[in-house]
Design a protein around this motif. Sequence first.
Motif, PDB file in Angstrom:
ATOM      1  N   GLU A   7       0.806  -1.130   0.100  1.00  0.00           N
ATOM      2  CA  GLU A   7       0.048  -0.112  -0.047  1.00  0.00           C
ATOM      3  C   GLU A   7       0.845   1.381   0.098  1.00  0.00           C
ATOM      4  OE1 GLU A   7      -4.060   1.573   2.514  1.00  0.00           O
ATOM      5  OE2 GLU A   7      -2.659  -0.049   3.351  1.00  0.00           O
ATOM      6  N   ARG A   8       1.822   1.178   0.878  1.00  0.00           N
ATOM      7  CA  ARG A   8       2.720   2.452   0.784  1.00  0.00           C
ATOM      8  C   ARG A   8       3.582   2.841  -0.227  1.00  0.00           C
ATOM      9  NH1 ARG A   8       5.463  -0.134   6.002  1.00  0.00           N
ATOM     10  NH2 ARG A   8       4.804  -1.781   4.736  1.00  0.00           N
ATOM     11  N   LYS A   9       3.726   2.046  -1.191  1.00  0.00           N
ATOM     12  CA  LYS A   9       4.486   2.212  -2.399  1.00  0.00           C
ATOM     13  C   LYS A   9       3.679   2.474  -3.698  1.00  0.00           C
ATOM     14  CE  LYS A   9       8.475  -0.692  -0.998  1.00  0.00           C
ATOM     15  NZ  LYS A   9       8.676  -2.127  -1.340  1.00  0.00           N
ATOM     16  N   THR A  10       2.174   2.542  -3.388  1.00  0.00           N
ATOM     17  CA  THR A  10       1.528   2.675  -4.721  1.00  0.00           C
ATOM     18  C   THR A  10       2.087   2.006  -5.910  1.00  0.00           C
ATOM     19  OG1 THR A  10       2.083   4.648  -4.704  1.00  0.00           O
ATOM     20  CG2 THR A  10      -0.307   4.311  -4.193  1.00  0.00           C
ATOM     21  N   SER A  11       2.610   0.736  -5.857  1.00  0.00           N
ATOM     22  CA  SER A  11       3.435   0.330  -6.776  1.00  0.00           C
ATOM     23  C   SER A  11       2.336  -0.092  -8.100  1.00  0.00           C
ATOM     24  CB  SER A  11       3.797  -1.201  -6.470  1.00  0.00           C
ATOM     25  OG  SER A  11       4.240  -2.144  -7.662  1.00  0.00           O
ATOM     26  N   LEU A  12       2.898   0.147  -9.297  1.00  0.00           N
ATOM     27  CA  LEU A  12       2.189  -0.038 -10.614  1.00  0.00           C
ATOM     28  C   LEU A  12       2.798  -1.307 -11.352  1.00  0.00           C
ATOM     29  CD1 LEU A  12       1.775   3.729 -11.496  1.00  0.00           C
ATOM     30  CD2 LEU A  12      -0.018   1.960 -11.059  1.00  0.00           C
ATOM     31  N   LYS A  13       3.687  -2.123 -10.696  1.00  0.00           N
ATOM     32  CA  LYS A  13       4.069  -3.276 -11.587  1.00  0.00           C
ATOM     33  C   LYS A  13       3.061  -4.299 -11.465  1.00  0.00           C
ATOM     34  CE  LYS A  13       8.753  -2.815  -9.597  1.00  0.00           C
ATOM     35  NZ  LYS A  13       9.292  -3.059  -8.316  1.00  0.00           N
ATOM     36  N   TRP A  14       3.118  -4.846 -12.641  1.00  0.00           N
ATOM     37  CA  TRP A  14       1.993  -5.676 -13.079  1.00  0.00           C
ATOM     38  C   TRP A  14       1.570  -6.925 -12.022  1.00  0.00           C
ATOM     39  CZ3 TRP A  14       0.075  -6.516 -18.620  1.00  0.00           C
ATOM     40  CH2 TRP A  14      -0.011  -5.460 -19.217  1.00  0.00           C
ATOM     41  N   GLU A  15       2.728  -7.192 -11.574  1.00  0.00           N
ATOM     42  CA  GLU A  15       2.654  -8.411 -10.489  1.00  0.00           C
ATOM     43  C   GLU A  15       2.269  -7.976  -9.076  1.00  0.00           C
ATOM     44  OE1 GLU A  15       5.616  -7.572 -11.887  1.00  0.00           O
ATOM     45  OE2 GLU A  15       7.224  -7.310 -10.182  1.00  0.00           O
ATOM     46  N   ASP A  16       1.830  -6.470  -8.971  1.00  0.00           N
ATOM     47  CA  ASP A  16       1.433  -5.914  -7.481  1.00  0.00           C
ATOM     48  C   ASP A  16       0.014  -5.954  -7.838  1.00  0.00           C
ATOM     49  OD1 ASP A  16       3.987  -6.448  -6.563  1.00  0.00           O
ATOM     50  OD2 ASP A  16       4.552  -4.349  -6.944  1.00  0.00           O
ATOM     51  N   LEU A  17      -0.299  -6.350  -9.158  1.00  0.00           N
ATOM     52  CA  LEU A  17      -1.734  -5.580  -9.455  1.00  0.00           C
ATOM     53  C   LEU A  17      -2.789  -6.795  -9.606  1.00  0.00           C
ATOM     54  CD1 LEU A  17      -1.243  -2.550 -11.779  1.00  0.00           C
ATOM     55  CD2 LEU A  17      -1.456  -2.308  -9.249  1.00  0.00           C
TER      56      LEU A  17
END
Lengths: 231, 407
Positions: B68-78
């Motif tokens: 949550e803290r990184k607002t990652s946009l990597k596909w594996e995180d979505l």
Amino acid sequence: MEVTKIENVTRTFMIGKVETEALRGVSLSIESGEFTALVGPSGSGKTTLLQLIGCLDQPTSGHVYINGKDVSRLNRNQRADMRRGTIGFIFQFFALIPTLSAYENIEMPLLLNHQSASERRERIQQLLEAVDLTNRAHHRPDQLSGGEQQRVAIARALATKPSLILADEPTANLDTTNGQQVMEIMTRLNQETGVTFIFATHDPRVVKYARRVVTLRDGLVAENSHAMPVQ
Amino acid sequence: MIQLFRMAFRDLGRNRRRTFFSILALAMGLALLITMASFINGEMDNAMDTTIRLQSGHFQIRAQNYDERKTSLKWEDLIENPTQVAEQISTLEPVIAASPRLFASGIVASRNQSAGVQIVGIDPASKTNDPYREGLVSGEFLTADDREGILIGRPLAEKMGLGVGDQINLTANTSNGDVSEQLFTIRGIYSTETRVFDTAIVFLPLQKAQAMTRTENHASTIFVLLKDKDQTDAVIKALQSSSYKILTWTKMNEIIIQTENLANSYMSLFYLIVLVVTATVIINTLIMAVFERTREIGILSAIGMKGRRIMAMFLAESSILAVGGILLGLVLGLLVVAYLERNGFYVGNMAVGGGGFLIRDTVYAKFSLEDTIYVSIMAFVVTLLAGLYPAVLAARMEPVEALRAEK
């Protein structure tokens, strides 16, 4: 029969760091039905003696007996029990509870004695009649004259039919007429009911009502005479 | 007993002004506590309610390794195929709506000004976005196929001097670590009356957000609203899946629950302090009464009243003061609470939103019967305890000395 007997009683007070002997060995015996004046200059120990007889205070040494019972070493609660029902008090100031009516002031010792409502009502009526205050029953002390207040105090002292009534200068704050009236009521009640009265005074007009006069001086009994009433 | 209270009542009537002020002191103390309790109650409810509605939902579904803290946009995180997942969840009976959201960080710039924002890609048609739709202050809400429209919050618009139809430049991070930039037109300005939220969040249609951040057919979360928050556990049990992580509102909003617990324990201490202060007023009143009535205590004692009963008489007085103060305090307190329930209390500029904790600008009090009963009982007990010392003082008086008193 003796209502009270005082045996060689002393009472010492500490005033600051000074020891003061209010009574220095008083012995006295009061029979039932007596009407006795305690006289003497102020500071002679009259009030102290009345307080000891009245179980308000305890002697430093010696013994005080009430109706044959030694009360000199009773604890607070035992003394309160002794006062309630056995001893009535009349004070120099008009010692009524200001928030209570004449009726309720007289009722207080009866309540403390757990008497029923009907008993109380009847007794209070009697007493109000005896002190001639029937029409002032529901007045508060501040609506009564000094003489009337003192008569309520007498009625209250008599309420539980005690064997002994102690009055400390009962007329000192009254004018002559009211003082006379109070003394006459006390005399009459003494004669009618046989209750014992001991009253402290230094007013000669009051002393003349007494049938016995005990004179205190410097904490000792100076004279103990059986004077007859002047009337 | 009746006699005792009658005397106590009349004794209190002797100095009416003093009695009144003692009762008033207790009443004000109690009213303050009732107000505080209902205010905190309202604030906590508000915080939880607002945070669920705007930010956390009743639960969210995320990819197993989403941080949550990184607002990652990597596909594996979505979450892949989020619309499909959301539709499946929507079929469950207790669910009001489930809708994908994509989070990205970005910067809006206009002329010389810029501000860091969180970009949220939403499905404009979903009921989960009602709070923003209903909060529209000017312009239009987004539509799913809008390619150039953006929705911004009122405080941000005011800060940057922007209005509907103005253009802003939006820069966003993308899934492969690049930055993409595009000009958007402000379609609408919304307000949720929650300053912290409205300043920081800008909305794009989901597809546009995905296109801009190169996360086509992916979302950060599925945001789910239920008919009743108590159904959360039942619903997530039905959804158990190893490929996703389910976060419930209690888990996401732990900070609010902790804050509430902390606030409650602080409040207990605060209750005690306020009541002890009012108790000193009561003690003072009764001590004065004892000294004023010393001779009367002597008289009562002379006619055979025992210490216990003298004590009871003064305790009766303090209990009358307590009851009077509590009744008046309840009236005052409930009036204030009723006012604050209706009109609220503006905290806008003070409202802080740290740690995912949202509070609306106006806090409405919420009456709590439990707290009111609790503080009333506490007030009664504290007042009686306060009456104990003067009562003991009266009971311990030596009759001889009491009779010697001046009055």
